[in-house]
Design an enzyme around this catalytic site. Structure first.
Site, short mmCIF file in Angstrom:
data_model
loop_
_atom_site.label_atom_id
_atom_site.label_comp_id
_atom_site.label_asym_id
_atom_site.label_seq_id
_atom_site.Cartn_x
_atom_site.Cartn_y
_atom_site.Cartn_z
CG ASP A 180 -20.99 -68.29 27.94
OD1 ASP A 180 -21.95 -68.54 27.20
OD2 ASP A 180 -19.89 -68.85 27.84
CG ASP A 229 -25.01 -71.23 21.50
OD1 ASP A 229 -24.00 -71.04 20.79
OD2 ASP A 229 -25.04 -71.01 22.72
CD GLU A 268 -25.49 -70.44 27.70
OE1 GLU A 268 -25.86 -71.31 26.91
OE2 GLU A 268 -24.43 -70.54 28.34
CG ASP A 298 -16.90 -70.49 21.41
OD1 ASP A 298 -17.67 -70.72 20.45
OD2 ASP A 298 -17.17 -70.77 22.59
NE ARG A 342 -26.04 -65.58 26.53
CZ ARG A 342 -25.06 -66.48 26.39
NH1 ARG A 342 -23.86 -66.27 26.91
NH2 ARG A 342 -25.27 -67.60 25.75
CD GLN A 345 -14.04 -71.19 24.50
OE1 GLN A 345 -14.18 -72.31 23.99
NE2 GLN A 345 -15.00 -70.28 24.47
NE ARG A 404 -21.43 -72.96 18.04
CZ ARG A 404 -20.82 -72.66 19.18
NH1 ARG A 404 -21.52 -72.47 20.29
NH2 ARG A 404 -19.50 -72.55 19.23
CG HIS A 463 -14.67 -70.42 29.40
ND1 HIS A 463 -15.88 -71.03 29.56
CD2 HIS A 463 -14.77 -69.73 28.23
CE1 HIS A 463 -16.68 -70.75 28.54
NE2 HIS A 463 -16.04 -69.96 27.73
C1 OTU Z 1 -22.38 -70.94 25.58
O1 OTU Z 1 -23.09 -72.10 25.19
C2 OTU Z 1 -22.45 -69.95 24.42
O2 OTU Z 1 -23.79 -69.61 24.17
C3 OTU Z 1 -21.77 -70.55 23.23
O3 OTU Z 1 -21.89 -69.74 22.09
C4 OTU Z 1 -20.32 -70.77 23.60
O4 OTU Z 1 -19.70 -71.47 22.57
C5 OTU Z 1 -20.16 -71.58 24.90
O5 OTU Z 1 -21.04 -71.15 25.94
C6 OTU Z 1 -18.78 -71.45 25.45
O6 OTU Z 1 -18.53 -70.15 25.91
O7 OTU Z 1 -22.47 -75.53 25.19
O8 OTU Z 1 -23.55 -75.32 22.76
O9 OTU Z 1 -25.73 -75.55 29.18
O10 OTU Z 1 -25.21 -75.08 26.44
O11 OTU Z 1 -22.99 -72.85 28.03
C7 OTU Z 1 -23.48 -74.19 23.55
C8 OTU Z 1 -24.96 -74.50 28.77
C9 OTU Z 1 -22.90 -74.46 24.91
C10 OTU Z 1 -24.30 -74.71 27.41
C11 OTU Z 1 -23.71 -73.43 27.01
C12 OTU Z 1 -22.83 -73.34 25.86
#
Ligand code: OTU
Length: 673
Positions: free
Chosen positions: A297, A409, A339, A154, A295, A265, A532, A197
């Protein structure tokens, strides 16, 4: 310590914690490990921040665990990490404590990139710092750099070791050397910390797999489908196409593991305070390597409760408040960035606006501005943006947004129903329209994006580079110069808003040279099915080199981004935290807002229409713009009908098609927050 403030905090958190006893207890150890001068500073911070942490810990764990001994364990972690904090970072801490708004300066400009795609390795990246400096960058966010699982990871968000750098990218020593270089240039380093995670290959998960009951408790494991079925009744699916469901059967555990994202994950179990303790050590370890901003996540997912979406629960905020409090004791210069891609009205919480006595994160992604910009460009109408931005509350000082046009994203269409309704739109239909428009399914669309997930409601999020979404790719394919110029203006105007609307502007790797979608993203099997990757292209340094000449799409775009950065850096009005007033406009195509501090006022105008828009004399007068001067704007703004840069305005003002203007109004007034 200001005792009144302490008492008030203790009252608010509804706990009486024997802080004085704790300080007496820790003091001899702190002196032995830190020396008397550093111990004094440490104990001062202990007195200041422990009360911020105790209330959240009590609320999270008080019913089941002894909070007093938990606090002592967490303080031990902070003392350990304070003892190993390098001297140079202690110096940075002291400067930042004296100036807690250090990151709000208008000269703070961010850049976001993947290390491998941008520069190969961390070491290679050090030779790109002059390039970043030429863009005014003082805040560098590296996409996941910690050791990830092999194969699909990921994009590095499946971490197998929080204490090591991904070997392909370099070593911890390289990361520290990069941080040192950045600090020497007055810049700061941000990296991802995936605190929701771990990869199933992480040591904690491996110990659980090997049968260690203490580590099984680090994760959420269910013996059969009863629990998962009950939770899934109300859980949203985050990656419905890539990984349906939120639980994965793991034969070694003879149970179902909570996996919100991909099956590899594993969500951490923050209801177990040992997880919080381990994560605190991880965070401070990274801070000691020179990282300035973590950041966090997937921040909304940290806590689960049956019968809810398990997103954005109050307990998730308490976890971050506790981490904020305890990290500040050992590394007060460290910033936390949330995030959270949620409905706009929920975002302020991550900056602590719901609970000002318990600071939370310092930064959060402003996905609302991003979505409003793309929405306005599609509809050629600024009213939704004006409506939504007028309704926003100021965030607590000294926190701010990370403001951006694009990130790594997909774009999720976070338009609040209330804002849509206020201007006569239906929220769900408008979000569906945006999805269709940016996927190129609307006849008049200029965009070349792709749906990321097939969402049941058709409000699918969108993948694609900014240049593809704003029309540059389409215009180039059609060889249409007029369309191309308009598309380029869209990109510049969106960035002009990001650079002026408040928050730290973040430039996403490649946007500064209008990098197109990566046509080869599917070649890597580890990226299969995850489109993505189309907007995570390798940096094209040949293109950058050619762009230095200033011609062509890339050259013009690079010059424009540099100009925006240089203009912003000099304007006190554009500090991240100055107030904003959305100005009522008779013309529906133009968004106008005012920022300002005494002695420096700035009005920004953005025209989302494909025709030039005139702002008449009466309107200019009512906006207090008599005597304003043109500071910056789309090329061609100097043409008749406008005014020369630096000159006073004429009676009417023309905002170029898809263009912008920044006007200086030096009337000595601050804009209230
Ligand atoms: C984040 O995004 C990261 O920016 C992603 O790149 C990861 O794939 C994901 O976590 C898992 O680690 O669902 O569509 O409200 O939007 O945590 C992206 C928060 C995601 C989510 C966000 C997540």
């Amino acid at each position: 310590m200001q005792s009144v403030e302490l008492m008030r905090r203790a009252q608010l958190s509804q706990v009486t914690f024997p802080l004085a006893n704790l300080i007496d207890e820790v003091s001899p150890r702190a002196r032995a490990r830190l020396g008397s001068k550093e111990a004094e500073a440490f104990l001062r911070r202990l007195a200041r921040y422990v009360p911020d942490g105790v209330g959240p810990l009590q609320d999270l764990y008080g019913d089941v665990h002894d909070v007093g001994s938990l606090v002592r364990r967490l303080v031990d972690v902070t003392l350990d990490r304070a003892a190993s904090r390098p001297e140079s970072l202690r110096g940075l801490d002291a400067r930042r404590e004296a100036d807690p708004g250090w990151f709000l300066e208008p000269s703070t400009i961010g850049y976001v990139c993947y290390v491998d795609r941008f520069a190969g390795t961390l070491h290679g990246l050090r030779s790109r710092l002059d390039y970043l400096a030429s863009l005014g960058v003082t805040y560098l966010h590296l996409m996941p750099v910690l050791a990830a699982r092999a194969g699909e990871s990921d994009g590095g968000y499946a971490v197998r070791d929080f204490e090591a750098v991904e070997p392909r990218l370099g070593t911890m020593a390289h990361l520290t050397a990069l941080a040192d270089d950045l600090h020497a240039r007055g810049a700061a380093l941000c990296i991802d910390l995936v605190l929701n995670h771990t990869a199933r290959e992480h040591d904690w998960a491996q110990r659980a797999l090997a049968g260690d009951p203490a580590y099984r408790e680090f994760f959420l494991v269910f013996p059969d489908r009863t629990g998962p079925d009950a939770y899934e009744a109300t859980l949203p699916e985050i990656f419905p196409d890539l990984a349906p469901g939120s639980f994965t059967f793991v034969p070694e555990l003879d149970g179902w593991v909570w996996t919100t994202f991909r099956e590899f994950q594993w969500d951490l179990n923050y209801a177990n305070p040992a997880v919080l303790e381990a994560m605190l050590g991880t965070m401070l370890g990274l801070a000691n390597r020179g990282v300035d901003i973590l950041r966090l996540d997937a921040a909304p997912f940290l806590w689960k409760r049956l019968g809810t979406t398990c997103m954005d629960l109050p307990e998730a905020h308490l976890v971050m408040q506790a981490l904020r409090a305890f990290t500040s004791i050992a590394a007060p210069g460290l910033l936390l960035k949330a995030e959270a891609m949620l409905a706009p009205d929920l975002l302020g919480k991550y900056l602590g606006d719901h609970d000002p006595y318990h600071p939370e994160c310092d930064l959060a992604y402003d996905n609302q501005v991003m979505v409003l910009l793309w929405s306005s460009m599609a509809t050629q109408d600024a009213r939704l943006a004006a409506q939504a931005l007028s309704r926003r509350r100021p965030v607590p000082k000294p926190t701010t947004w990370g403001t951006y046009v694009r990130c790594h994203d997909d774009i999720g269409w976070a338009v609040a129903d209330a804002d849509a309704e206020a201007i006569g739109l239906d929220g769900p239909s408008h979000r569906r329209f945006l999805s269709d428009f940016y996927a190129g399914d609307v006849a008049w669309s200029f965009a070349r994006g792709v749906r990321f997930q097939a969402s049941a409601l058709g409000e699918a999020p969108i993948s694609g580079m900014a240049s593809a979404l704003c029309g540059i790719e389409q215009a180039l394919a059609e060889g249409d110069e007029v369309k191309l110029r308009l598309a380029e203006r869209r990109l510049e105007t969106m960035y002009s808003v990001v650079f002026s609307v408040g928050g730290i502007p973040l430039v996403y790797m490649g946007d500064e040279v209008a990098l197109p979608n990566d046509g080869n993203w599917e070649d890597d099997p580890a990226h299969a099915g995850d489109n993505r990757w189309m907007h995570r292209p390798p940096m094209d340094w040949g293109r950058v080199q050619a762009a230095e000449g200033g011609t062509g799409v890339a050259g013009r775009t690079l010059a424009r981004v540099r100009r925006l950065a240089a203009k912003r850096a000099r304007r006190p009005a554009l500090r991240s935290d100055t107030g904003i007033a959305i100005l009522p406009m008779a013309n529906p195509h133009v968004l106008a807002y005012r920022r300002g501090v005494p002695g420096d006022g700035l009005v920004a105008l953005a025209n989302f229409s494909t025709s030039p828009q005139v702002v008449g004399a009466a309107q200019l007068e009512s906006m207090g713009l008599a005597g304003a001067v043109l500071l910056h704007g789309t090329e061609g703004a100097e043409a008749p009908g406008g005014a020369a840069l630096g000159a006073a305005l004429g009676p009417d003002l023309t905002v170029p098609a898809c263009g912008f203007l920044w006007l200086g109004v030096d009337d000595g007034a601050a804009v209230a927050r």
